[in-house]
Design a protein around this motif. Sequence first.
Motif, PDB file in Angstrom:
ATOM      1  N   ALA A 139      -4.240 -51.382  40.627  1.00  0.00           N
ATOM      2  CA  ALA A 139      -4.972 -52.490  40.018  1.00  0.00           C
ATOM      3  C   ALA A 139      -4.384 -52.899  38.671  1.00  0.00           C
ATOM      4  O   ALA A 139      -4.797 -53.906  38.083  1.00  0.00           O
ATOM      5  N   GLY A 140      -3.431 -52.115  38.192  1.00  0.00           N
ATOM      6  CA  GLY A 140      -2.835 -52.422  36.896  1.00  0.00           C
ATOM      7  C   GLY A 140      -3.713 -52.036  35.730  1.00  0.00           C
ATOM      8  O   GLY A 140      -3.538 -52.547  34.618  1.00  0.00           O
ATOM      9  N   THR A 141      -4.661 -51.117  35.942  1.00  0.00           N
ATOM     10  CA  THR A 141      -5.592 -50.736  34.880  1.00  0.00           C
ATOM     11  C   THR A 141      -5.439 -49.277  34.460  1.00  0.00           C
ATOM     12  O   THR A 141      -6.278 -48.751  33.723  1.00  0.00           O
ATOM     13  N   ALA A 142      -4.395 -48.622  34.887  1.00  0.00           N
ATOM     14  CA  ALA A 142      -4.221 -47.195  34.586  1.00  0.00           C
ATOM     15  C   ALA A 142      -3.668 -46.955  33.192  1.00  0.00           C
ATOM     16  O   ALA A 142      -3.643 -45.817  32.722  1.00  0.00           O
ATOM     17  N   GLY A 143      -3.210 -48.006  32.517  1.00  0.00           N
ATOM     18  CA  GLY A 143      -2.600 -47.811  31.204  1.00  0.00           C
ATOM     19  C   GLY A 143      -1.379 -46.919  31.315  1.00  0.00           C
ATOM     20  O   GLY A 143      -0.518 -47.130  32.167  1.00  0.00           O
ATOM     21  N   THR A 144      -1.323 -45.883  30.474  1.00  0.00           N
ATOM     22  CA  THR A 144      -0.174 -44.974  30.525  1.00  0.00           C
ATOM     23  C   THR A 144      -0.419 -43.779  31.445  1.00  0.00           C
ATOM     24  O   THR A 144       0.471 -42.952  31.622  1.00  0.00           O
ATOM     25  N   ARG A 145      -1.621 -43.693  32.063  1.00  0.00           N
ATOM     26  CA  ARG A 145      -1.902 -42.532  32.923  1.00  0.00           C
ATOM     27  C   ARG A 145      -0.973 -42.498  34.133  1.00  0.00           C
ATOM     28  O   ARG A 145      -0.394 -41.465  34.472  1.00  0.00           O
ATOM     29  N   GLY A 146      -0.849 -43.648  34.798  1.00  0.00           N
ATOM     30  CA  GLY A 146       0.022 -43.693  35.969  1.00  0.00           C
ATOM     31  C   GLY A 146       1.472 -43.456  35.607  1.00  0.00           C
ATOM     32  O   GLY A 146       2.191 -42.721  36.296  1.00  0.00           O
TER      33      GLY A 146
ATOM     34  N   GLY B  42       0.894 -51.186  38.136  1.00  0.00           N
ATOM     35  CA  GLY B  42       1.663 -50.638  37.021  1.00  0.00           C
ATOM     36  C   GLY B  42       1.447 -51.407  35.735  1.00  0.00           C
ATOM     37  O   GLY B  42       0.317 -51.678  35.334  1.00  0.00           O
ATOM     38  N   ASP B  43       2.558 -51.793  35.102  1.00  0.00           N
ATOM     39  CA  ASP B  43       2.484 -52.477  33.810  1.00  0.00           C
ATOM     40  C   ASP B  43       2.317 -53.980  33.933  1.00  0.00           C
ATOM     41  O   ASP B  43       2.218 -54.678  32.925  1.00  0.00           O
TER      42      ASP B  43
ATOM     43  N   ASN C 277       1.575 -56.820  31.026  1.00  0.00           N
ATOM     44  CA  ASN C 277       2.653 -57.754  30.710  1.00  0.00           C
ATOM     45  C   ASN C 277       2.177 -59.202  30.794  1.00  0.00           C
ATOM     46  O   ASN C 277       2.420 -60.019  29.900  1.00  0.00           O
ATOM     47  N   ALA C 278       1.512 -59.530  31.910  1.00  0.00           N
ATOM     48  CA  ALA C 278       1.032 -60.896  32.108  1.00  0.00           C
ATOM     49  C   ALA C 278       0.009 -61.270  31.045  1.00  0.00           C
ATOM     50  O   ALA C 278       0.026 -62.390  30.509  1.00  0.00           O
ATOM     51  N   ASP C 279      -0.876 -60.342  30.731  1.00  0.00           N
ATOM     52  CA  ASP C 279      -1.906 -60.629  29.726  1.00  0.00           C
ATOM     53  C   ASP C 279      -1.303 -60.857  28.347  1.00  0.00           C
ATOM     54  O   ASP C 279      -1.785 -61.709  27.583  1.00  0.00           O
TER      55      ASP C 279
ATOM     56  N   ARG D   7      -0.369 -64.752  24.020  1.00  0.00           N
ATOM     57  CA  ARG D   7       0.511 -65.431  23.060  1.00  0.00           C
ATOM     58  C   ARG D   7       0.541 -66.933  23.293  1.00  0.00           C
ATOM     59  O   ARG D   7       0.941 -67.714  22.415  1.00  0.00           O
ATOM     60  N   GLY D   8       0.103 -67.383  24.473  1.00  0.00           N
ATOM     61  CA  GLY D   8       0.110 -68.810  24.780  1.00  0.00           C
ATOM     62  C   GLY D   8       1.419 -69.312  25.335  1.00  0.00           C
ATOM     63  O   GLY D   8       1.612 -70.513  25.510  1.00  0.00           O
ATOM     64  N   ALA D   9       2.362 -68.374  25.632  1.00  0.00           N
ATOM     65  CA  ALA D   9       3.686 -68.756  26.112  1.00  0.00           C
ATOM     66  C   ALA D   9       3.750 -68.864  27.627  1.00  0.00           C
ATOM     67  O   ALA D   9       4.815 -69.100  28.185  1.00  0.00           O
ATOM     68  N   GLY D  10       2.609 -68.692  28.301  1.00  0.00           N
ATOM     69  CA  GLY D  10       2.586 -68.777  29.755  1.00  0.00           C
ATOM     70  C   GLY D  10       1.195 -68.502  30.279  1.00  0.00           C
ATOM     71  O   GLY D  10       0.219 -68.421  29.515  1.00  0.00           O
ATOM     72  N   LEU D  11       1.117 -68.327  31.588  1.00  0.00           N
ATOM     73  CA  LEU D  11      -0.150 -68.124  32.272  1.00  0.00           C
ATOM     74  C   LEU D  11      -0.151 -66.786  32.994  1.00  0.00           C
ATOM     75  O   LEU D  11       0.883 -66.351  33.512  1.00  0.00           O
ATOM     76  N   ALA D  12      -1.304 -66.150  33.041  1.00  0.00           N
ATOM     77  CA  ALA D  12      -1.501 -64.939  33.840  1.00  0.00           C
ATOM     78  C   ALA D  12      -2.458 -65.305  34.964  1.00  0.00           C
ATOM     79  O   ALA D  12      -3.648 -65.516  34.730  1.00  0.00           O
ATOM     80  N   VAL D  13      -1.926 -65.415  36.188  1.00  0.00           N
ATOM     81  CA  VAL D  13      -2.724 -65.882  37.326  1.00  0.00           C
ATOM     82  C   VAL D  13      -2.409 -65.018  38.539  1.00  0.00           C
ATOM     83  O   VAL D  13      -1.234 -64.815  38.881  1.00  0.00           O
ATOM     84  N   ARG D  14      -3.438 -64.504  39.185  1.00  0.00           N
ATOM     85  CA  ARG D  14      -3.217 -63.723  40.397  1.00  0.00           C
ATOM     86  C   ARG D  14      -2.609 -64.614  41.480  1.00  0.00           C
ATOM     87  O   ARG D  14      -2.888 -65.811  41.550  1.00  0.00           O
TER      88      ARG D  14
END
Length: 369
Positions: free
Chosen positions: A78-85, A304-305, A309-311, A316-323
């Motif tokens: 899910a991309g929510t593991a942070g550094t655990r994974g 993963g990360d 990365n997307a967020d 920063r406003g330099a792009g979009l984070a969209v599933r």
Amino acid sequence: MRVLVVSAPLVGHVFPMAPLALALRDAGHDVLVATGGEAMSVAGSGLAVRDVAPRFDFGRIARGLLLRHPLVARAELAGTAGTRGAGLLFGALNDRLADPVVALAADWRPDLVLHEPFAVAGAVAAARLGVPAVRQENALFDGRELVRATTARMAGTLRRHGLTELPPPAAAVAVAPPSVLRQDGWPMRYASYLGGGELPAWLAEPGDRPRVLVSRSTLTGPGGGGPMGAVVAVAGQVDAEFVLVRPDRRLAGVTLPGNVRTVGWIPLPAALPASAALVHHGGAGSIYHALAAGVPQLATPGPGDRRQNADLVARRGAGLAVRSRDITAETLTRLVTDPALRTAAREVADEIAAMPAAGELVARLEALR
């Protein structure tokens, strides 16, 4: 001096280390890269490479570990593991790398070890030999956190090599533009070896309509295909030209809209200046290339990360984070027409351009001997 460069055996990890390694080599130093698997292809840059991970299969290692740790696996996907994974996966990987890297270092006798945060086996080797270790960032994390998470899984490895903990590095190299992420260390402009490939002439010049490059991960596995299928599904409704870079095999046999073209492996940064946007899977390399080119990007949050990365890009406003499943014609139209995205992307590109190039760090590294 002799410089041992240590990377996880993954293309996306070793390619960003090549520019600094080449700068050291070009300054007259003896440079050897220790890696494995597909990352051995960095030899195409002209660097000497030694395989310290024969028969490496990251997918098999990851599957085995995540099956034994289902809660971490669920969060990682899910991309929510942070550094655990990352700690789980790369702790196990570095346990395997440590012995051959230490053996190589003991035989080759480097004066300096340069390693990435996911390759702390390099720091282990430096500690064993009593030579300086330098951590070079290649992701959109704080490398100190990644090293802590990885070494927390390596107590047995450290004991095996006579260590109770890793000493702090002699220095660190930070590549993230500070307005996106503040990393610890000497700043250095992000660059990467591109792995060969030629840019077709038609990609070197702008087309009649805004051009959107669509790429995918160099890794296979969950999310590896990225947003290509979703883009193809709505591309015909967007006034733009779409170029699929190394198309996902799942698109084989699919009839593509008239404004969609395909191309094989290309040097992506060379194609970005003539493009209006980049759509990709959220990998750090893709994000850095788009930021350096000043091109708006759409990054899909994923395993993963990739969510972080997307967020970071969207924040920063330099792009979009969209599933991927949420990509629409309206989303892609905004990507190529929104002036705020272009302005923010250009600001970050100027920030990156002002950072020192790899060659400017050579003297600082020489002073660590």
